[in-house]
Design a protein around this motif. Structure first.
Motif, PDB file in Angstrom:
ATOM      1  N   SER A  49     -23.808  28.013  33.464  1.00  0.00           N
ATOM      2  CA  SER A  49     -23.998  29.277  32.763  1.00  0.00           C
ATOM      3  C   SER A  49     -25.088  29.102  31.714  1.00  0.00           C
ATOM      4  O   SER A  49     -24.950  28.306  30.790  1.00  0.00           O
ATOM      5  N   GLY A  50     -26.193  29.837  31.882  1.00  0.00           N
ATOM      6  CA  GLY A  50     -27.290  29.796  30.925  1.00  0.00           C
ATOM      7  C   GLY A  50     -27.283  31.019  30.032  1.00  0.00           C
ATOM      8  O   GLY A  50     -27.231  32.149  30.528  1.00  0.00           O
ATOM      9  N   SER A  51     -27.306  30.805  28.722  1.00  0.00           N
ATOM     10  CA  SER A  51     -27.313  31.907  27.761  1.00  0.00           C
ATOM     11  C   SER A  51     -28.726  32.100  27.212  1.00  0.00           C
ATOM     12  O   SER A  51     -29.367  31.126  26.796  1.00  0.00           O
ATOM     13  N   TYR A  52     -29.172  33.352  27.204  1.00  0.00           N
ATOM     14  CA  TYR A  52     -30.522  33.688  26.769  1.00  0.00           C
ATOM     15  C   TYR A  52     -30.469  34.587  25.535  1.00  0.00           C
ATOM     16  O   TYR A  52     -29.657  35.525  25.477  1.00  0.00           O
ATOM     17  N   ALA A  53     -31.325  34.301  24.576  1.00  0.00           N
ATOM     18  CA  ALA A  53     -31.409  35.102  23.355  1.00  0.00           C
ATOM     19  C   ALA A  53     -32.786  35.753  23.288  1.00  0.00           C
ATOM     20  O   ALA A  53     -33.788  35.164  23.717  1.00  0.00           O
ATOM     21  N   PRO A  54     -32.880  36.965  22.762  1.00  0.00           N
ATOM     22  CA  PRO A  54     -34.189  37.636  22.684  1.00  0.00           C
ATOM     23  C   PRO A  54     -35.122  36.950  21.696  1.00  0.00           C
ATOM     24  O   PRO A  54     -34.685  36.460  20.652  1.00  0.00           O
ATOM     25  N   LEU A  55     -36.391  36.922  22.044  1.00  0.00           N
ATOM     26  CA  LEU A  55     -37.381  36.355  21.129  1.00  0.00           C
ATOM     27  C   LEU A  55     -37.549  37.250  19.907  1.00  0.00           C
ATOM     28  O   LEU A  55     -37.792  36.770  18.800  1.00  0.00           O
ATOM     29  N   VAL A  56     -37.440  38.563  20.091  1.00  0.00           N
ATOM     30  CA  VAL A  56     -37.557  39.521  18.997  1.00  0.00           C
ATOM     31  C   VAL A  56     -36.442  40.558  19.148  1.00  0.00           C
ATOM     32  O   VAL A  56     -36.191  41.052  20.249  1.00  0.00           O
ATOM     33  N   LYS A  57     -35.780  40.875  18.048  1.00  0.00           N
ATOM     34  CA  LYS A  57     -34.738  41.898  18.070  1.00  0.00           C
ATOM     35  C   LYS A  57     -35.368  43.285  17.966  1.00  0.00           C
ATOM     36  O   LYS A  57     -35.902  43.656  16.917  1.00  0.00           O
ATOM     37  N   VAL A  58     -35.317  44.011  19.065  1.00  0.00           N
ATOM     38  CA  VAL A  58     -35.855  45.370  19.094  1.00  0.00           C
ATOM     39  C   VAL A  58     -34.693  46.325  19.343  1.00  0.00           C
ATOM     40  O   VAL A  58     -34.037  46.253  20.396  1.00  0.00           O
ATOM     41  N   PRO A  59     -34.389  47.209  18.387  1.00  0.00           N
ATOM     42  CA  PRO A  59     -33.249  48.124  18.567  1.00  0.00           C
ATOM     43  C   PRO A  59     -33.360  48.919  19.859  1.00  0.00           C
ATOM     44  O   PRO A  59     -34.412  49.478  20.183  1.00  0.00           O
ATOM     45  N   ASP A  79     -28.812  41.313  21.707  1.00  0.00           N
ATOM     46  CA  ASP A  79     -28.152  41.497  22.996  1.00  0.00           C
ATOM     47  C   ASP A  79     -28.576  40.346  23.910  1.00  0.00           C
ATOM     48  O   ASP A  79     -29.707  40.307  24.396  1.00  0.00           O
ATOM     49  N   GLY A  80     -27.683  39.416  24.104  1.00  0.00           N
ATOM     50  CA  GLY A  80     -28.007  38.258  24.929  1.00  0.00           C
ATOM     51  C   GLY A  80     -27.868  38.547  26.408  1.00  0.00           C
ATOM     52  O   GLY A  80     -27.322  39.569  26.827  1.00  0.00           O
ATOM     53  N   LYS A  81     -28.359  37.637  27.203  1.00  0.00           N
ATOM     54  CA  LYS A  81     -28.225  37.703  28.656  1.00  0.00           C
ATOM     55  C   LYS A  81     -27.649  36.384  29.154  1.00  0.00           C
ATOM     56  O   LYS A  81     -27.814  35.334  28.532  1.00  0.00           O
ATOM     57  N   THR A  82     -26.976  36.446  30.293  1.00  0.00           N
ATOM     58  CA  THR A  82     -26.379  35.254  30.898  1.00  0.00           C
ATOM     59  C   THR A  82     -26.788  35.158  32.357  1.00  0.00           C
ATOM     60  O   THR A  82     -26.754  36.160  33.087  1.00  0.00           O
ATOM     61  N   LEU A  83     -27.164  33.960  32.761  1.00  0.00           N
ATOM     62  CA  LEU A  83     -27.495  33.692  34.152  1.00  0.00           C
ATOM     63  C   LEU A  83     -26.557  32.597  34.651  1.00  0.00           C
ATOM     64  O   LEU A  83     -26.449  31.524  34.032  1.00  0.00           O
ATOM     65  N   THR A  84     -25.848  32.864  35.759  1.00  0.00           N
ATOM     66  CA  THR A  84     -24.863  31.917  36.280  1.00  0.00           C
ATOM     67  C   THR A  84     -25.308  31.378  37.631  1.00  0.00           C
ATOM     68  O   THR A  84     -25.718  32.136  38.515  1.00  0.00           O
ATOM     69  N   LEU A  85     -25.215  30.057  37.771  1.00  0.00           N
ATOM     70  CA  LEU A  85     -25.496  29.373  39.033  1.00  0.00           C
ATOM     71  C   LEU A  85     -24.188  28.823  39.589  1.00  0.00           C
ATOM     72  O   LEU A  85     -23.317  28.368  38.843  1.00  0.00           O
ATOM     73  N   GLN A  86     -24.054  28.840  40.906  1.00  0.00           N
ATOM     74  CA  GLN A  86     -22.863  28.282  41.538  1.00  0.00           C
ATOM     75  C   GLN A  86     -23.173  27.940  42.989  1.00  0.00           C
ATOM     76  O   GLN A  86     -24.250  28.251  43.505  1.00  0.00           O
ATOM     77  N   GLY A  87     -22.219  27.287  43.634  1.00  0.00           N
ATOM     78  CA  GLY A  87     -22.382  26.943  45.047  1.00  0.00           C
ATOM     79  C   GLY A  87     -23.605  26.101  45.320  1.00  0.00           C
ATOM     80  O   GLY A  87     -23.855  25.096  44.660  1.00  0.00           O
ATOM     81  N   ASP A  88     -24.420  26.535  46.291  1.00  0.00           N
ATOM     82  CA  ASP A  88     -25.605  25.769  46.701  1.00  0.00           C
ATOM     83  C   ASP A  88     -26.706  25.771  45.648  1.00  0.00           C
ATOM     84  O   ASP A  88     -27.671  25.020  45.772  1.00  0.00           O
TER      85      ASP A  88
END
Length: 345
Positions: A49-59, A79-88
């Protein structure tokens, strides 16, 4: 125009950069056998699970307005984002788990900041999750660190290597590396990680009455024995926290604390703390030999371990046979303060 094209090209170049991570879990310790270890590595349930944070906070784009605090004032929350890897998406190569994650996402609006590699549920422990969290940093283009994946009654051990970014993991004592460049980890007794209440089937056995002289006149904050039977062995854990008077148990000169783990009546981990520097801790391995020793804390001496002679990173001497015998005798004496607990497999 040329400058704009160069700038756009640079942005896409940055966007295409990935981090390449390799988690090599080449050893294990604790109450885990070879077949169980192999099954854990081969389990298809591992995820990244990769968590991503914004470089700049834009409302309204990369952040949202919230209210909070004592005065319930507005503040801007990313507002963060998440990228999930699994399986192959997670490649297996022997004891290695390998994966790649984009360094940026959302056309560079978000940067990878945190990664967790884990297996859920833990098939051998109902409480402790199997996971390795680490932070991704902008300092450096690669990083390598020893890692320990705590499984409750066992550990998976090895290294984490990242290219394309730096990394930061929980601090682990440096035991050096072997001739192949693999990190070394301390040997431990098979049952040395049984120290948590949920691991025992018999709980909170109190000392026999009348209390031993050592505890007379003391305020006892805790004095219990926990026990369980597993694999044909009896595991017992005693924890005693006490002090004289009405203090909170932290006054150095009044303290008397014990944490002792027994297997079949013999101590495999012993900690005694009487305060004012009167402290000693010894752990033993499956072979009955000491693996760790920490003595009086009146100086900054580093504890002894089995790798001391080769690493030169400790200056506490190896425990003598006489000290070992004294500690074992004291551990048996403390065990005698408690009645025999019922057997429950």
């Amino acid at each position: 125009m040329l400058a704009v094209l160069v700038g756009v090209s640079a942005l896409f170049s940055r966007a295409s950069v990935d981090i390449d991570a390799r988690l090599d879990l080449y050893s294990f310790a604790g109450n885990l056998d070879v077949a169980q270890y192999a099954a854990l590595l081969a389990d298809p349930g591992w995820t990244v699970s990769g968590s991503y944070a914004p470089l700049v906070k834009v409302p309204g784009v990369t952040a949202s307005w919230k209210r909070g605090g004592f005065l319930n004032l507005p503040y801007l929350e990313a507002d963060g984002k998440t990228l999930t890897l699994q399986g192959d998406e997670i490649r297996r190569e022997g004891t290695n788990l390998r994966f790649r994650l984009p360094r940026h996402t959302g056309f560079l609006r978000y940067r990878l900041t945190y990664v967790t590699v884990g297996l859920a549920p833990n098939p051998y422990d109902r409480i402790t999750p199997l996971e390795v969290p680490f932070a991704v940093t902008s300092r450096g283009s690669e990083g390598r660190s020893p890692v320990i994946v705590n499984g409750g009654s066992f550990q998976l051990r090895g290294s984490l290597t990242v290219t394309g970014a730096g990394l930061k993991v929980a601090s682990i004592a440096d035991w050096g590396q072997d001739a192949q460049g693999r990190y070394r980890f301390p040997p431990m007794h098979r049952f040395s990680l049984y120290r948590y209440g949920y691991q025992f089937t018999v709980r909170d056995v109190k000392p026999s009455e009348p209390l031993p002289d050592d505890l007379q006149g003391r305020k006892i904050y805790q004095a219990t024995l926990d026990a369980r039977d597993t694999g044909g062995h009896r595991i017992e854990y005693i924890e005693i926290l006490s002090a004289k008077g009405e203090d909170d148990g932290r006054i150095d000169s009044d303290r008397l604390n014990y944490k002792i783990l027994y297997v079949d009546g013999e101590p495999i981990s012993y900690t005694q703390d009487r305060g004012n520097g009167q402290y000693r801790k010894i752990e033993w391995g499956d072979d009955g030999r000491p693996t760790y020793f920490d003595g009086p804390r009146l100086n900054t001496a580093l504890p002894w371990n089995r790798f001391c002679s080769s690493t030169g990173r400790c200056d506490t001497p190896e425990p003598s046979a006489e000290l070992e015998a004294d500690v074992r005798a004291d551990a048996r004496r403390v065990r005698g303060w408690f009645p025999q607990a019922a057997s429950v497999e």
